[in-house]
Motif scaffolding. Structure first.
Motif, short mmCIF file in Angstrom:
data_model
loop_
_atom_site.label_atom_id
_atom_site.label_comp_id
_atom_site.label_asym_id
_atom_site.label_seq_id
_atom_site.Cartn_x
_atom_site.Cartn_y
_atom_site.Cartn_z
N GLU A 2 -33.13 3.96 -29.60
CA GLU A 2 -32.37 4.64 -29.11
C GLU A 2 -31.47 3.99 -27.74
O GLU A 2 -31.59 2.54 -27.65
N TYR A 3 -30.02 4.84 -27.12
CA TYR A 3 -29.61 4.38 -26.51
C TYR A 3 -28.97 5.17 -26.12
O TYR A 3 -28.30 6.77 -26.33
N THR A 4 -28.49 4.56 -25.19
CA THR A 4 -27.14 4.97 -23.87
C THR A 4 -25.07 4.62 -24.53
O THR A 4 -25.00 4.03 -24.63
N LEU A 56 -31.94 1.85 -24.73
CA LEU A 56 -32.25 2.14 -23.38
C LEU A 56 -33.05 1.10 -23.17
O LEU A 56 -33.99 1.71 -21.94
N VAL A 59 -31.64 -1.10 -20.59
CA VAL A 59 -31.33 -0.66 -19.44
C VAL A 59 -32.41 -1.27 -18.04
O VAL A 59 -31.67 -1.32 -16.81
#
Length: 368
Positions: A2-4, A56, A59
């Motif tokens: 998962e990433y932003t 994510l 972070v």
């Protein structure tokens, strides 16, 4: 994963890239799972990338140790020394070494024995200084000149021999020995007729036959010294041998040529080809490195060649360079398998120029 997507200007050092970042090339400019450094931010900015995929789970999970490490990195980058400062601080040490070596060389012509201990004190401070700031390696041929070339060449071969040995993780004692042996590889030139040494035109076959004897003379001049290990004496004798049997004085091949000999051989041929001589101008370091690796394949140890390339050919991101067509630009991306052919952002147009796909051009030199 998962990433932003984070804005480039808000990107934090140590953040982890969630996906390979591709820009008009099959090779990612930054690979997945890479931790962002200030250098990576420079690359992203050069390619006008405004949004970056960040993992994510990274972070909010930065440790205090990582933060301190990044702060140290920032301080290191801010303290980067400019090329003029490097040239000034290293230049005096280098010129003193050239003058001291030349005095020794004149004494050998007069029949005085080689003082190995004295030569070691000349070369080791230069090796240590060069390893402190590796930009020196890409500038070293600029210090050389046709005047007193023998001394310039000896100093440079000693520096490169020691640095390559260190790159190959040789023990400290071996590094010192190799740097000294590199410096001494051509002491036998003192026994070659000065008229041949200083000839301003190309050598005849007879001249070259006499020049070839310098490896034998060098060995004879240092063979009784207790301060050099036997393998270093052999390296001095063999430094013009080639793995394919095309070298001299004996035409040795492959395993009969020691690794120490191959290190001095690469240091010797690289500096000779990149230095200005009485009868020809200097060639680009990057062009010479490519020739050694590709056109001269089979003559030299790949391991040793790659060590030299890592010292000279892999320039830092943001280094300003002049290309062979005269254009000036800034390095924005290094290809892992071809560091001598990076991507360049041209100063005049802002265009990204990839030397890996434009083989007719090369980096001519590093500029201030």
């Amino acid at each position: 994963m998962e990433y932003t997507l984070e804005n480039l200007e808000e990107l934090r050092l140590g953040s982890v890239i969630a996906q390979d970042i591709l820009v008009n090339t099959k090779t990612p400019i930054i690979r997945k799972d890479t931790k962002i450094t200030r250098e990576h931010i420079q690359v992203l900015r050069a390619f006008n990338i405004s949004k970056v995929p960040i993992a994510l789970d990274n972070v909010f999970n930065r440790t205090e140790e990582e933060i301190n490490k990044l702060n140290e990195e920032k301080v290191t980058i801010e303290k980067k020394v400019s090329l003029p400062e490097i040239k000034t601080s290293f230049g005096k040490l280098y010129n003193d070494a050239v003058n001291n070596y030349y005095k020794e060389f004149n004494s050998w012509e007069a029949g005085i024995k080689v003082d190995v201990a004295r030569l070691r004190t000349i070369i080791m401070p230069l090796v240590d200084k060069a390893m402190e700031d590796k930009q020196i390696f890409s500038l070293l041929n600029e210090f050389s000149s046709p005047d007193r070339y023998i001394a310039h060449h000896a100093i440079a071969v000693g520096i490169f021999s020691g640095a390559i040995a260190k790159k190959l993780r040789f023990p400290p004692g071996q590094i010192n020995q190799l740097a000294t042996a590199g410096l001494m590889a051509d002491v036998g030139m003192a026994k070659v007729d000065r008229k041949i040494r200083e000839k301003k035109s190309y050598l005849t076959e007879t001249d070259f036959s006499e020049i070839k004897k310098h490896t034998i003379y060098s060995f004879q001049m240092i063979k009784d010294s207790p301060l050099l290990k036997p393998e270093m004496k052999l390296a001095i004798f063999q430094h013009h041998e080639r793995l394919n049997g095309s070298g001299y004085p004996k035409g040795e091949r492959m395993e009969n040529i020691s690794i120490e000999s191959q290190i001095i051989a690469i240091a010797d041929v690289y500096h000779a080809m990149t230095s200005e001589r009485i009868y020809r101008s200097r060639s680009s370091s990057f062009k010479v490195l490519e020739m050694i690796k590709e056109e001269e394949f089979g003559k030299y140890s790949i391991e040793v060649v790659n060590a030299l390339i890592s010292l000279v050919g892999a320039l830092p991101i943001s280094t300003r360079v002049r290309l062979s067509n005269g254009e000036i630009g800034e390095i924005v991306f290094l290809h892992r398998d071809s560091p001598m052919r990076p991507m360049i952002r041209l100063t005049e147009t802002g265009q990204i120029f990839d030397l890996a796909t434009n083989r007719s051009m090369h980096i001519e030199c590093v500029i201030n």
